[in-house]
Design an enzyme around this catalytic site. Structure first.
Site, PDB file in Angstrom:
ATOM      1  N   GLN A 106      -5.229  -1.643   9.496  1.00 24.14           N
ATOM      2  CA  GLN A 106      -4.927  -2.944   8.895  1.00 24.14           C
ATOM      3  C   GLN A 106      -5.492  -4.078   9.746  1.00 24.14           C
ATOM      4  O   GLN A 106      -5.250  -4.141  10.953  1.00 24.14           O
ATOM      5  CB  GLN A 106      -3.396  -3.086   8.737  1.00 24.14           C
ATOM      6  CG  GLN A 106      -2.961  -4.337   8.018  1.00 24.14           C
ATOM      7  CD  GLN A 106      -3.391  -4.343   6.543  1.00 24.14           C
ATOM      8  OE1 GLN A 106      -3.302  -3.342   5.849  1.00 24.14           O
ATOM      9  NE2 GLN A 106      -3.870  -5.493   6.082  1.00 24.14           N
TER      10      GLN A 106
ATOM     11  N   LYS B 278       0.840  -1.211   0.000  1.00 27.47           N
ATOM     12  CA  LYS B 278       0.000   0.000   0.000  1.00 27.47           C
ATOM     13  C   LYS B 278       0.871   1.256   0.000  1.00 27.47           C
ATOM     14  O   LYS B 278       0.620   2.192  -0.768  1.00 27.47           O
ATOM     15  CB  LYS B 278      -0.944  -0.007   1.215  1.00 27.47           C
ATOM     16  CG  LYS B 278      -2.058  -1.041   1.080  1.00 27.47           C
ATOM     17  CD  LYS B 278      -2.812  -1.312   2.364  1.00 27.47           C
ATOM     18  CE  LYS B 278      -3.667  -2.570   2.210  1.00 27.47           C
ATOM     19  NZ  LYS B 278      -4.355  -2.995   3.414  1.00 27.47           N
TER      20      LYS B 278
ATOM     21  N   ASP C 117     -11.315   1.676   2.937  1.00 31.27           N
ATOM     22  CA  ASP C 117     -11.506   0.221   2.834  1.00 31.27           C
ATOM     23  C   ASP C 117     -12.961  -0.113   2.495  1.00 31.27           C
ATOM     24  O   ASP C 117     -13.260  -1.214   2.036  1.00 31.27           O
ATOM     25  CB  ASP C 117     -11.149  -0.456   4.166  1.00 31.27           C
ATOM     26  CG  ASP C 117      -9.751  -1.054   4.159  1.00 31.27           C
ATOM     27  OD1 ASP C 117      -9.315  -1.530   3.099  1.00 31.27           O
ATOM     28  OD2 ASP C 117      -9.097  -1.057   5.223  1.00 31.27           O
TER      29      ASP C 117
END
Ligand code: NAD
Length: 292
Positions: free
Chosen positions: A98, A54, A121
């Site tokens: 995460q 990322k 997300d």
């Protein structure tokens, strides 16, 4: 059947190049760069590698990125405080916490605490709900990445029979909703199978599916006898074998020959997940600056 690879690496690079071009234009007009913040709790080897990719993708897209590392002893309350601070920081467009988190932290509480405006997300109930209703939303990144990959390769979806195996909130559930919705990549007839689906029913469905999307986390789950000739096979699985090799949920060696298209693992859906995060971050940034 001559199968063709759905090359997630190539597609993701093309999407990120487009994003970088837009970012260059925005920065030249005097705006700051888009900014992604990632919170990583503890030391989980796969998470380290996802976060690395990322951060690398942010660099290529011309985004700023900040990685906040927190110890796995952090309490849920402390983590929620960190999330609240970033929610209130106008220089952060997108925030990722995460997953997975340590067991003592309630994952859903943390997801729910992220501002829906920064939820790149696409896991927050507001975004998930809006997506389900067909409204503008940050779409769950892996599912969105799959749609983008199908679009890049002009794979027809409308009117097709699609079987999704696995009903996680992050992959199976959202992709089944997105492909059945009246979206540009959608309008399929979708069956969602899961661990309680009887084996015979699963086989009936997969054997007549035009598109199979598998996200169960079991190496070799999809075998040659389970699919028809010409199927489009999307393998979401990322499984690390004892010898360190990364494989998907499809017995690639034996299944690929029956497919018209198939994603490799690695180099397929994983790459697209990161690309979709970049698209969502750009959208968060554009929302912040009232850009088109
Ligand atoms: P999960 O691990 O939370 O759940 C597995 C799902 O598979 C469940 O819904 C379960 O009902 C279903 N399942 C299990 N056994 C089954 C069976 N025998 N028959 C039918 N269904 C069965 O799901 P997840 O988080 O979506 O992860 C699935 C896989 O996808 C994992 O390998 C994960 O690493 C991978 N993954 C990849 C990406 C990516 O970017 N490529 C993103 C997320 C997850």
């Amino acid at each position: 059947m001559k199968m063709k690879l759905l090359d997630g690496k190539k597609c993701a690079e093309s999407l990120v190049t487009d994003i970088a071009r837009k970012v260059t234009g925005y920065v030249e007009s005097g705006l700051r760069k888009p900014h992604m913040t990632i919170i990583l709790v503890g030391k989980h080897a796969p998470s380290e590698s996802y976060v690395k990719s990322k951060v690398g993708s942010c660099e290529k897209a011309g985004f700023e990125s900040v990685l906040i590392r927190l110890p796995d002893t952090i309490s849920e309350a402390e983590l929620l405080e960190r999330v609240a601070t970033i929610n209130n920081d106008p220089t952060t467009d997108g925030l990722i916490v995460q997953l997975p988190l340590p067991r003592h932290i309630n994952q859903q509480n943390v997801i729910n605490a992220i501002s829906p405006e920064k939820d790149i997300d696409g896991f927050h109930p507001t975004n998930f709900g809006r997506m389900t209703l067909g409204q503008k939303a940050f779409r769950p990144a892996t599912a969105y990445g799959i749609c983008k990959l199908l679009q890049y390769y002009n794979i027809p979806v409308k009117g097709k029979h699609c079987v999704v195996i696995g009903r996680s909130n992050i992959v199976g559930k959202p992709i089944s909703i997105m492909l059945s919705n009246d979206f540009d990549i959608g309008n399929a007839t979708v069956t969602l199978a899961h661990i309680e689906t009887p084996r015979e029913l699963l086989l009936d469905e997969t054997r007549r599916a035009d598109i199979v999307i598998v996200a169960v986390g079991i190496p070799g789950f999809i075998t040659e006898d389970m699919v028809k000739e010409g199927v489009v096979m999307i393998d979401v699985g990322i499984n690390r074998l004892e010898n360190g090799k990364i494989v998907g949920d499809v017995d690639f060696e034996h299944v690929a020959g029956k497919c018209s298209w198939i994603t490799p693992v690695p180099g397929g859906v994983g790459r697209m997940t990161v690309a979709a995060l970049m698209i969502n971050t750009l959208m968060a940034y554009q929302n912040n600056f009232n850009l088109a």
